[in-house]
Design a protein around this motif. Structure first.
Motif, mmCIF file in Angstrom:
data_model
loop_
_atom_site.group_PDB
_atom_site.id
_atom_site.type_symbol
_atom_site.label_atom_id
_atom_site.label_comp_id
_atom_site.label_asym_id
_atom_site.label_seq_id
_atom_site.Cartn_x
_atom_site.Cartn_y
_atom_site.Cartn_z
ATOM 1 N N SER A 49 -73.423 16.741 33.283
ATOM 2 C CA SER A 49 -72.552 16.442 32.159
ATOM 3 C C SER A 49 -71.344 17.170 32.675
ATOM 4 C CB SER A 49 -72.724 17.253 30.759
ATOM 5 O OG SER A 49 -71.546 17.285 29.816
ATOM 6 N N GLU A 50 -70.003 16.384 32.533
ATOM 7 C CA GLU A 50 -68.836 16.654 33.220
ATOM 8 C C GLU A 50 -68.248 17.898 32.239
ATOM 9 O OE1 GLU A 50 -66.186 13.495 33.529
ATOM 10 O OE2 GLU A 50 -67.109 12.194 34.900
ATOM 11 N N ARG A 51 -68.718 17.842 31.077
ATOM 12 C CA ARG A 51 -68.145 18.973 30.219
ATOM 13 C C ARG A 51 -69.226 19.567 29.404
ATOM 14 N NH1 ARG A 51 -63.997 18.104 25.561
ATOM 15 N NH2 ARG A 51 -66.034 17.471 24.501
ATOM 16 N N PRO A 52 -70.082 20.589 30.135
ATOM 17 C CA PRO A 52 -71.223 21.026 29.447
ATOM 18 C C PRO A 52 -70.652 21.851 28.260
ATOM 19 C CG PRO A 52 -70.712 22.136 31.487
ATOM 20 C CD PRO A 52 -69.831 20.979 31.510
ATOM 21 N N THR A 53 -71.473 21.946 27.200
ATOM 22 C CA THR A 53 -71.129 22.962 25.838
ATOM 23 C C THR A 53 -71.107 24.215 26.334
ATOM 24 O OG1 THR A 53 -71.661 20.902 24.450
ATOM 25 C CG2 THR A 53 -71.693 23.353 23.714
ATOM 26 N N ARG A 54 -70.225 25.129 26.147
ATOM 27 C CA ARG A 54 -70.209 26.480 26.518
ATOM 28 C C ARG A 54 -70.182 27.127 25.288
ATOM 29 N NH1 ARG A 54 -66.071 29.097 28.509
ATOM 30 N NH2 ARG A 54 -64.562 27.575 27.983
ATOM 31 N N VAL A 55 -69.604 26.755 24.263
ATOM 32 C CA VAL A 55 -69.740 27.727 23.077
ATOM 33 C C VAL A 55 -70.118 26.820 21.768
ATOM 34 C CG1 VAL A 55 -67.996 29.358 23.661
ATOM 35 C CG2 VAL A 55 -67.243 27.290 22.697
ATOM 36 N N GLY A 105 -75.931 35.827 17.078
ATOM 37 C CA GLY A 105 -76.734 34.955 18.209
ATOM 38 C C GLY A 105 -76.098 33.666 18.742
ATOM 39 N N LEU A 106 -74.758 33.469 18.208
ATOM 40 C CA LEU A 106 -74.018 32.098 18.638
ATOM 41 C C LEU A 106 -72.948 32.594 19.547
ATOM 42 C CD1 LEU A 106 -73.364 31.133 14.711
ATOM 43 C CD2 LEU A 106 -75.186 30.441 16.344
ATOM 44 N N ALA A 107 -72.530 31.387 20.479
ATOM 45 C CA ALA A 107 -71.656 31.334 21.381
ATOM 46 C C ALA A 107 -70.383 31.114 20.915
ATOM 47 C CB ALA A 107 -71.816 30.663 22.412
ATOM 48 N N GLY A 119 -65.727 22.369 24.058
ATOM 49 C CA GLY A 119 -66.829 21.623 23.720
ATOM 50 C C GLY A 119 -67.731 22.390 22.480
ATOM 51 N N ALA A 120 -67.024 22.915 21.600
ATOM 52 C CA ALA A 120 -67.534 23.620 20.504
ATOM 53 C C ALA A 120 -67.996 22.494 19.415
ATOM 54 C CB ALA A 120 -66.733 24.588 20.057
ATOM 55 N N ARG A 121 -69.094 22.928 18.769
ATOM 56 C CA ARG A 121 -69.332 22.045 17.731
ATOM 57 C C ARG A 121 -68.483 22.247 16.501
ATOM 58 N NH1 ARG A 121 -74.096 19.864 15.366
ATOM 59 N NH2 ARG A 121 -73.240 18.383 13.625
ATOM 60 N N TYR A 122 -68.089 23.426 16.286
ATOM 61 C CA TYR A 122 -67.610 23.729 14.974
ATOM 62 C C TYR A 122 -66.203 24.462 15.372
ATOM 63 C CZ TYR A 122 -71.307 22.215 12.241
ATOM 64 O OH TYR A 122 -72.570 21.621 11.554
ATOM 65 N N ALA A 123 -65.059 24.412 14.802
ATOM 66 C CA ALA A 123 -63.908 25.263 14.705
ATOM 67 C C ALA A 123 -63.794 26.086 13.375
ATOM 68 C CB ALA A 123 -62.578 24.546 15.162
ATOM 69 N N VAL A 124 -63.426 27.481 13.632
ATOM 70 C CA VAL A 124 -63.247 28.043 12.442
ATOM 71 C C VAL A 124 -61.574 28.306 12.465
ATOM 72 C CG1 VAL A 124 -63.506 30.281 10.991
ATOM 73 C CG2 VAL A 124 -65.403 29.254 12.403
ATOM 74 N N ILE A 125 -60.936 27.755 11.301
ATOM 75 C CA ILE A 125 -59.588 27.870 11.305
ATOM 76 C C ILE A 125 -59.151 28.812 10.243
ATOM 77 C CG2 ILE A 125 -57.037 26.496 11.067
ATOM 78 C CD1 ILE A 125 -59.177 24.244 11.776
ATOM 79 N N LYS A 149 -64.378 23.229 10.545
ATOM 80 C CA LYS A 149 -64.169 21.901 11.081
ATOM 81 C C LYS A 149 -65.269 21.278 11.870
ATOM 82 C CE LYS A 149 -60.916 18.675 13.137
ATOM 83 N NZ LYS A 149 -59.300 18.372 13.579
ATOM 84 N N ASP A 150 -65.952 20.440 11.581
ATOM 85 C CA ASP A 150 -66.925 19.870 12.505
ATOM 86 C C ASP A 150 -66.127 18.914 13.493
ATOM 87 O OD1 ASP A 150 -68.903 17.885 13.520
ATOM 88 O OD2 ASP A 150 -70.086 18.354 11.863
ATOM 89 N N MET A 151 -66.290 19.453 14.797
ATOM 90 C CA MET A 151 -65.351 18.825 15.850
ATOM 91 C C MET A 151 -66.087 17.464 16.275
ATOM 92 S SD MET A 151 -63.162 20.987 16.160
ATOM 93 C CE MET A 151 -62.451 20.613 17.908
ATOM 94 N N THR A 152 -67.253 17.171 15.689
ATOM 95 C CA THR A 152 -67.793 15.661 16.096
ATOM 96 C C THR A 152 -67.274 14.573 15.000
ATOM 97 O OG1 THR A 152 -69.740 16.726 16.971
ATOM 98 C CG2 THR A 152 -69.817 14.472 16.387
ATOM 99 N N THR A 153 -67.443 15.018 13.774
ATOM 100 C CA THR A 153 -67.092 14.076 12.627
ATOM 101 C C THR A 153 -65.662 14.238 12.187
ATOM 102 O OG1 THR A 153 -67.768 15.692 10.806
ATOM 103 C CG2 THR A 153 -69.449 14.069 11.805
ATOM 104 N N GLY A 154 -65.099 15.435 12.302
ATOM 105 C CA GLY A 154 -63.463 15.909 12.071
ATOM 106 C C GLY A 154 -63.741 16.270 10.567
ATOM 107 N N GLU A 155 -64.552 16.313 10.069
ATOM 108 C CA GLU A 155 -64.871 16.863 8.384
ATOM 109 C C GLU A 155 -64.416 18.402 8.360
ATOM 110 O OE1 GLU A 155 -68.348 17.233 4.868
ATOM 111 O OE2 GLU A 155 -68.514 16.264 6.752
#
Length: 418
Positions: free
Chosen positions: A319-325, A351-353, A374-380, A394-400
């Motif tokens: 993967s060009e951008r492996p998920t780190r967190v 236990g979360l990155a 590459g995070a799956r979620y953002a906490v704002i 925020k779900d970084m995949t769906t934008g929800e």
């Protein structure tokens, strides 16, 4: 002046370095599941260990070792391979007096002064495994299967297994004599003729086309095996077939070290050009005696991490951008930073990155950083969120995006990412 890495070495840099760690872990995982324990040895050893164990006539010892004298006057060498060091440690600490076989694995850096080219460096990384104290073909087959399982877990589909037997101290002298007689009749340079007299098997491993073209009719070790070696080799082959492993009988396969006996194998990948080997190994029943120990049969392998990276690139598996967190925290303002910091700490302890935006970035800059992570979620967390006692997830995949009470953020994200 900006210093550069020495010629023939390299730096693993993010994000590619993350893939290297994952590859190393994947190659080690099968042997760990099979009961192999971790061992770590010094990065340098007494030079005599490699002269006796690897072989004074090998290219490694004669041309490629990084040898230096310590301040105390001792000749030391950066390790060019791992097996001799593992055997030395086992003998020094008396592990052979306990339950057998001794099953060990290791991972680290090795050094050989070679001509740098793609896939061949002066500093390289390997994962290795050794089983000592059992002259059992099932151990040979086990190690081969475990290596192939490691490659398969990475998704590699083009790794092929080459298999041969080099015989033992009983039958190899007859083959050695027949091979020397054949080689003496070839048109070889003086250095290679000298090698014919010291270690003729090494000539079979010569990569020069002008030499290889003359080896077509060379006698094969498989035709000179004693009854015990034939039976041992057939048992290894049968066990591999029973495990569903495909292999190619390669009667001219030898290894670059003097200590190998009987089972010899190599893992090759078609996508790497001239440097096609990604790993290999074999049995070395006489190594312990070579370095002053008691009879202690052994078998093992070393898998090249650098070569495996290249093989995965050849198959388009990196993967060009492996998920780190898993989660990226975005505080908007000083107070938000103070309130979000314990949340980040709590998520990590759960236990979360987790990473977060630093340096007082704007909303746009912080969200760009979250996307790059590459995070799956953002906490704002902003001023209005603080007033409401909630954070935006925020779900970084769906934008929800949903508001979650601050006291529930850790449990909510643990639940979503479990």
């Amino acid at each position: 002046m900006i210093f550069q890495a020495p010629k023939g070495t390299f730096d693993w840099m993010p994000p590619r370095s993350e893939s290297v760690l994952a590859i190393r872990d994947a190659l080690a995982a099968p042997v760990r599941r099979a009961g192999y324990s971790y061992i770590e040895t010094p990065i340098f050893e007494d030079t005599r260990l490699f002269q006796r164990g690897v072989g004074e006539s090998t290219d490694i010892v004669t041309k490629e070792m990084y040898t230096f004298q310590s301040k105390g006057g001792q000749s030391l060498t950066l390790r060019p391979e791992g097996t001799a060091s593992v055997m030395r440690a086992v003998l020094e600490h008396g592990l052979y007096g306990g339950p057998l076989p001794i099953k060990l694995w290791y991972s680290g850096s090795y050094f050989r002064y070679e001509r740098p080219q793609a896939g061949r460096y002066r500093h390289f990384s390997q994962v290795g495994a050794e089983a000592l104290g059992a002259q059992d073909p099932a151990i040979d087959a086990e190690l081969i299967v475990l290596a192939l399982d490691g490659y398969a877990s990475l998704g590699l589909r083009r790794v092929r297994l080459l298999l041969n037997s080099l015989g033992c101290r009983e039958c190899r002298p007859g083959y050695r004599a027949a091979l020397q007689e054949f080689l003496r009749g070839l048109d070889l340079d003086e250095a290679t003729r000298h090698r014919v007299e010291i270690n003729p098997l090494r000539v079979l491993d010569d990569k020069r086309e002008e030499v290889r073209a003359q080896l077509t009719d060379a006698p094969l070790v498989i035709d000179h095996l004693c009854g015990a070696c034939k039976a041992f080799h057939e048992e290894v082959r049968g066990l591999l077939s029973a495990a569903g492993v495909s292999y190619i009988d390669e009667p001219k396969l030898v290894r670059g070290l003097d200590y190998y006996t009987r089972t010899t194998f190599e893992f090759v990948h078609d996508g790497l050009g001239a440097q096609s080997s990604v790993g290999g190994g074999g049995r070395y029943d006489g190594l312990s005696e070579m370095i002053g120990g008691p009879p202690l049969p052994g078998v093992g392998w070393a898998l090249g991490v650098d070569r495996t990276v290249l093989a995965m690139e050849a198959e388009g598996l990196l993967s060009e951008r492996p998920t780190r967190v898993d989660v990226f925290a975005v505080p908007l303002g000083d107070e938000a930073r103070r309130r979000i910091f314990p949340l980040v700490t709590g998520l990590r302890r759960a236990g979360l990155a987790v990473d977060m935006a630093f340096g007082g970035r704007s909303v746009k800059g912080a969200m760009k950083a979250a996307d790059r992570s590459g995070a799956r979620y953002a906490v704002i967390l902003g001023e209005r969120d603080l007033e409401a006692g909630a954070a935006q997830i925020k779900d970084m995949t769906t934008g929800e995006q949903t508001a979650v009470p601050l006291a529930e953020v850790v449990d909510v994200l643990k639940g979503r990412l479990s």
